[in-house]
Scaffold this active site. Structure first.
Site, PDB file in Angstrom:
ATOM      1  N   LYS A 125       8.237  14.036  16.941  1.00  0.00           N
ATOM      2  CA  LYS A 125       7.406  13.011  17.874  1.00  0.00           C
ATOM      3  C   LYS A 125       7.911  12.832  18.694  1.00  0.00           C
ATOM      4  O   LYS A 125       8.983  13.580  19.240  1.00  0.00           O
ATOM      5  CB  LYS A 125       7.179  11.819  17.425  1.00  0.00           C
ATOM      6  CG  LYS A 125       6.230  10.622  18.293  1.00  0.00           C
ATOM      7  CD  LYS A 125       4.652  10.527  17.073  1.00  0.00           C
ATOM      8  CE  LYS A 125       3.823  10.061  18.370  1.00  0.00           C
ATOM      9  NZ  LYS A 125       2.429  10.277  17.428  1.00  0.00           N
ATOM     10  N   ASP A 165      -1.383  11.130  22.463  1.00  0.00           N
ATOM     11  CA  ASP A 165      -0.432   9.928  21.920  1.00  0.00           C
ATOM     12  C   ASP A 165      -1.149   9.328  22.741  1.00  0.00           C
ATOM     13  O   ASP A 165      -1.421   9.536  23.553  1.00  0.00           O
ATOM     14  CB  ASP A 165       0.490   9.849  21.287  1.00  0.00           C
ATOM     15  CG  ASP A 165       0.608   8.859  20.080  1.00  0.00           C
ATOM     16  OD1 ASP A 165      -0.141   8.443  19.064  1.00  0.00           O
ATOM     17  OD2 ASP A 165       1.485   7.931  20.638  1.00  0.00           O
TER      18      ASP A 165
HETATM   19  P1  NDP Z   1      -4.719   5.772  24.245  1.00  0.00           P
HETATM   20  O1  NDP Z   1      -4.578   5.666  24.951  1.00  0.00           O
HETATM   21  O2  NDP Z   1      -5.738   6.612  23.764  1.00  0.00           O
HETATM   22  O3  NDP Z   1      -5.290   4.313  23.947  1.00  0.00           O
HETATM   23  C1  NDP Z   1      -4.281   3.278  23.480  1.00  0.00           C
HETATM   24  C2  NDP Z   1      -4.606   1.698  23.884  1.00  0.00           C
HETATM   25  O4  NDP Z   1      -4.029   0.760  22.700  1.00  0.00           O
HETATM   26  C3  NDP Z   1      -5.712   1.481  24.784  1.00  0.00           C
HETATM   27  O5  NDP Z   1      -6.712   0.443  24.504  1.00  0.00           O
HETATM   28  C4  NDP Z   1      -4.718   1.021  25.726  1.00  0.00           C
HETATM   29  O6  NDP Z   1      -5.388   0.219  26.443  1.00  0.00           O
HETATM   30  C5  NDP Z   1      -3.988   0.033  23.957  1.00  0.00           C
HETATM   31  N1  NDP Z   1      -2.612  -0.429  24.208  1.00  0.00           N
HETATM   32  C6  NDP Z   1      -1.962   0.783  24.026  1.00  0.00           C
HETATM   33  N2  NDP Z   1      -0.455  -0.278  23.985  1.00  0.00           N
HETATM   34  C7  NDP Z   1      -0.574  -1.618  23.910  1.00  0.00           C
HETATM   35  C8  NDP Z   1      -0.072  -2.412  24.338  1.00  0.00           C
HETATM   36  N3  NDP Z   1       1.185  -2.251  23.641  1.00  0.00           N
HETATM   37  N4  NDP Z   1      -0.509  -3.844  23.173  1.00  0.00           N
HETATM   38  C9  NDP Z   1      -2.122  -4.060  23.143  1.00  0.00           C
HETATM   39  N5  NDP Z   1      -3.040  -2.621  23.758  1.00  0.00           N
HETATM   40  C10 NDP Z   1      -2.044  -1.596  23.491  1.00  0.00           C
HETATM   41  O7  NDP Z   1      -4.008   6.333  22.319  1.00  0.00           O
HETATM   42  P2  NDP Z   1      -5.080   6.075  20.950  1.00  0.00           P
HETATM   43  O8  NDP Z   1      -5.846   5.337  21.061  1.00  0.00           O
HETATM   44  O9  NDP Z   1      -4.556   7.828  20.855  1.00  0.00           O
HETATM   45  O10 NDP Z   1      -3.547   5.592  20.149  1.00  0.00           O
HETATM   46  C11 NDP Z   1      -3.389   4.430  19.816  1.00  0.00           C
HETATM   47  C12 NDP Z   1      -3.189   4.268  18.124  1.00  0.00           C
HETATM   48  O11 NDP Z   1      -3.133   5.945  17.774  1.00  0.00           O
HETATM   49  C13 NDP Z   1      -1.447   4.724  18.858  1.00  0.00           C
HETATM   50  O12 NDP Z   1      -0.655   3.911  17.473  1.00  0.00           O
HETATM   51  C14 NDP Z   1      -1.064   6.089  17.988  1.00  0.00           C
HETATM   52  O13 NDP Z   1      -0.020   6.427  17.768  1.00  0.00           O
HETATM   53  C15 NDP Z   1      -2.053   6.074  17.203  1.00  0.00           C
HETATM   54  N6  NDP Z   1      -2.686   7.322  16.609  1.00  0.00           N
HETATM   55  C16 NDP Z   1      -3.241   8.302  17.252  1.00  0.00           C
HETATM   56  C17 NDP Z   1      -3.523   9.699  16.933  1.00  0.00           C
HETATM   57  C18 NDP Z   1      -4.977  10.465  17.718  1.00  0.00           C
HETATM   58  O14 NDP Z   1      -4.665  11.279  17.769  1.00  0.00           O
HETATM   59  N7  NDP Z   1      -4.743  10.259  19.701  1.00  0.00           N
HETATM   60  C19 NDP Z   1      -3.717  10.053  15.432  1.00  0.00           C
HETATM   61  C20 NDP Z   1      -2.371   9.343  15.097  1.00  0.00           C
HETATM   62  C21 NDP Z   1      -2.221   8.120  15.322  1.00  0.00           C
HETATM   63  P3  NDP Z   1      -4.392   0.425  28.104  1.00  0.00           P
HETATM   64  O15 NDP Z   1      -5.632   0.917  28.282  1.00  0.00           O
HETATM   65  O16 NDP Z   1      -3.917  -1.258  28.648  1.00  0.00           O
HETATM   66  O17 NDP Z   1      -2.785   0.715  27.770  1.00  0.00           O
END
Ligand code: NDP
Length: 445
Positions: A125, A165
């Site tokens: 990671k 991510d």
């Molecule tokens: P994105 O950056 O596309 O989206 C993240 C979302 O979560 C946004 O809506 C963001 O809001 C919100 N967010 C981020 N940090 C916080 C916080 N501290 N409190 C509340 N909301 C928050 O990321 P992903 O959708 O790719 O990832 C989301 C989760 O899924 C993570 O845990 C990631 O590790 C996991 N994941 C992702 C994969 C992938 O293929 N993308 C694979 C496996 C797991 P804002 O816009 O305000 O920051």
């Protein structure tokens, strides 16, 4: 814990100030206690002590110039945690909360998740404390290029293949890949989540969200339930949340919430996903904009209240530790019977205890969200063949992988005497494959 307590104690004393890493290690070691009982040869070979120590950790300076001409300095990370069963594989997180503890917890989890996919990929990671929010396109590009200027020497298509991510989507992968190509003079599958015209795979964008729904659908079916007509609460509005919503709606569920780090929306009519895609993917705006065009929907400032919305199924898809004990209790009290984790480690250990005690159908992250990395591995296969499968072909493979992950995790849980405990099942099924390889390599590994 009995046999593995000393392993955990050493992790805590050797890695002070890394609470997220400690949390992830503790959860896995607790599940592995019966494995240590059954396999004294793995205890003898020091597999448990070795698996909690990253093979390599790279921390580096990332300097770039902002639009005002001011020099900015961020910190970059790449944790190459375990390559026993294949090249390191795992995403790059760009978020101000990123530090060594967060990247190590994610890298550690990735070992078991990647193993569970059944594909030959190790765990890693990376990321940076860079905050993409409010940055111009030019600033994002200059950061990504500087980040890759150091990272490129540590990765390679057979060594370490990063992906997206939080904060790293198609745009960022494009800037990073362009810089890698320029520096290395090669066009190889060194990153996944690539654009479709330069080596990307169909379904990669949708994969984590779709995979989560395929996994949970299987878990629900085993208990005689389905997504049809279920009320579903989803957090986040990024890549995972959007495509989880899409598949949930295709399966006949009504999704009523989404959020970002400022607050959450509740639409009793069901979320209008086209409107959300326009706001988040096209305009890159805040989720609260949704209510101005949807008068029946409400917006609430702050994130934790999202779990007070009554639902049948909750799918946390934002970030780590977003469901604490109080939120878990509230979900159960309001009738929620299933929780599937799209985000990594979104539930605190106390919340997980509530799920297990109340017999909630619980899909833990490393099993339920493995569809993203699985499809990344399918992207690597297509790159090696210099060939592309159709959307239907990749989607069918993804679905089969998620069904198999469910079956393997639940078989391991049953073998170790706790049939419904998919946390234990996923940890054990993921661990056994890696441990076997590590033992066969001898102690120097
Ligand atoms: P994105 O950056 O596309 O989206 C993240 C979302 O979560 C946004 O809506 C963001 O809001 C919100 N967010 C981020 N940090 C916080 C916080 N501290 N409190 C509340 N909301 C928050 O990321 P992903 O959708 O790719 O990832 C989301 C989760 O899924 C993570 O845990 C990631 O590790 C996991 N994941 C992702 C994969 C992938 O293929 N993308 C694979 C496996 C797991 P804002 O816009 O305000 O920051």
């Amino acid at each position: 814990m009995n046999k593995l307590q000393a392993v955990y104690d050493q992790v805590v004393s050797r890695n002070p100030n890394e609470p997220e890493f400690h949390q992830a290690v503790l959860e896995v070691l607790e599940s592995l206690e019966p494995v240590a009982e059954k396999h004294p040869e793995w205890v003898e070979a020091g597999i448990f002590e070795r698996i909690v120590e990253p093979e390599r950790q790279v921390i580096f300076r990332v300097s770039w110039v902002d639009d005002a001409g001011k020099v900015q300095v961020n910190r970059g990370f790449r944790i190459q945690f375990n390559s026993a069963i294949g090249p390191y594989k795992g995403g790059l997180r760009l978020h101000p909360s990123v530090n060594l503890s967060v990247i190590k917890f994610l890298g550690f989890e990735q070992i078991f998740k990647n193993s569970l996919t059944g594909l030959p990929i190790g765990g890693g990671k990376g990321g940076s404390d860079f905050n993409p929010r409010g940055k111009s396109d030019g600033e994002i590009m200059r950061f990504c290029q500087s980040f890759m200027t150091e990272l490129y020497r540590h990765i390679g298509p057979d060594t370490d293949v990063p992906a997206g991510d939080i904060g790293t989507g198609a745009r960022e992968i494009g800037y990073m890949y362009g810089q890698y190509k320029r520096l290395s003079n090669t066009h190889t599958g060194v990153l996944t989540g690539k654009g479709l015209t330069w080596g990307g795979s169909l379904v990669r964008t949708e994969a984590t969200g779709y995979g989560l729904l395929y996994f949970m659908d299987e878990a629900l079916k085993a208990k005689g339930k389905t997504f049809k007509d279920a009320v579903v609460s989803i957090s986040g509005s990024g890549n995972v949340a959007i495509f989880a919503t899409e598949k949930a709606q295709q399966l006949g569920a009504k999704v009523v919430t989404l959020s970002d780090s400022d607050g959450y929306i509740y639409d009793p009519e069901g979320i209008d996903l086209d409107a959300v895609k326009e706001i988040k993917l096209v305009k890159r705006a805040r989720i609260k904009e949704y209510v101005s065009s949807h008068p029946k929907a409400t917006y609430t400032e702050g994130c934790s209240g999202i779990w007070s919305v009554p639902c049948d199924i909750a799918l946390p898809c934002a970030t780590q530790n977003e469901i604490d004990k109080a939120s878990a209790e509230l979900l159960v009290k309001n009738g929620c019977y299933a929780i599937g984790e799209g985000a990594n480690m979104p539930s605190t250990p106390e919340a997980v205890d509530i799920y297990l005690t109340n017999k909630i159908i619980y899909g833990p992250a490393k099993a339920a969200n493995a569809g993203g990395v699985a499809t990344s591995a399918l992207e690597m296969s297509q790159n090696s063949m210099r060939y592309s499968w159709t959307f239907e072909e990749v989607d069918a493979k993804l679905k089969q992988i998620m069904v198999d992950i469910y079956k393997n995790a639940s078989a391991a849980a049953a073998e170790y005497g706790d049939a419904d405990n998919l946390v234990m099942g996923a940890n054990i099924a993921g661990f056994e494959k890696v441990a076997t390889a590590m033992q066969q390599f001898g102690i120097a590994y």
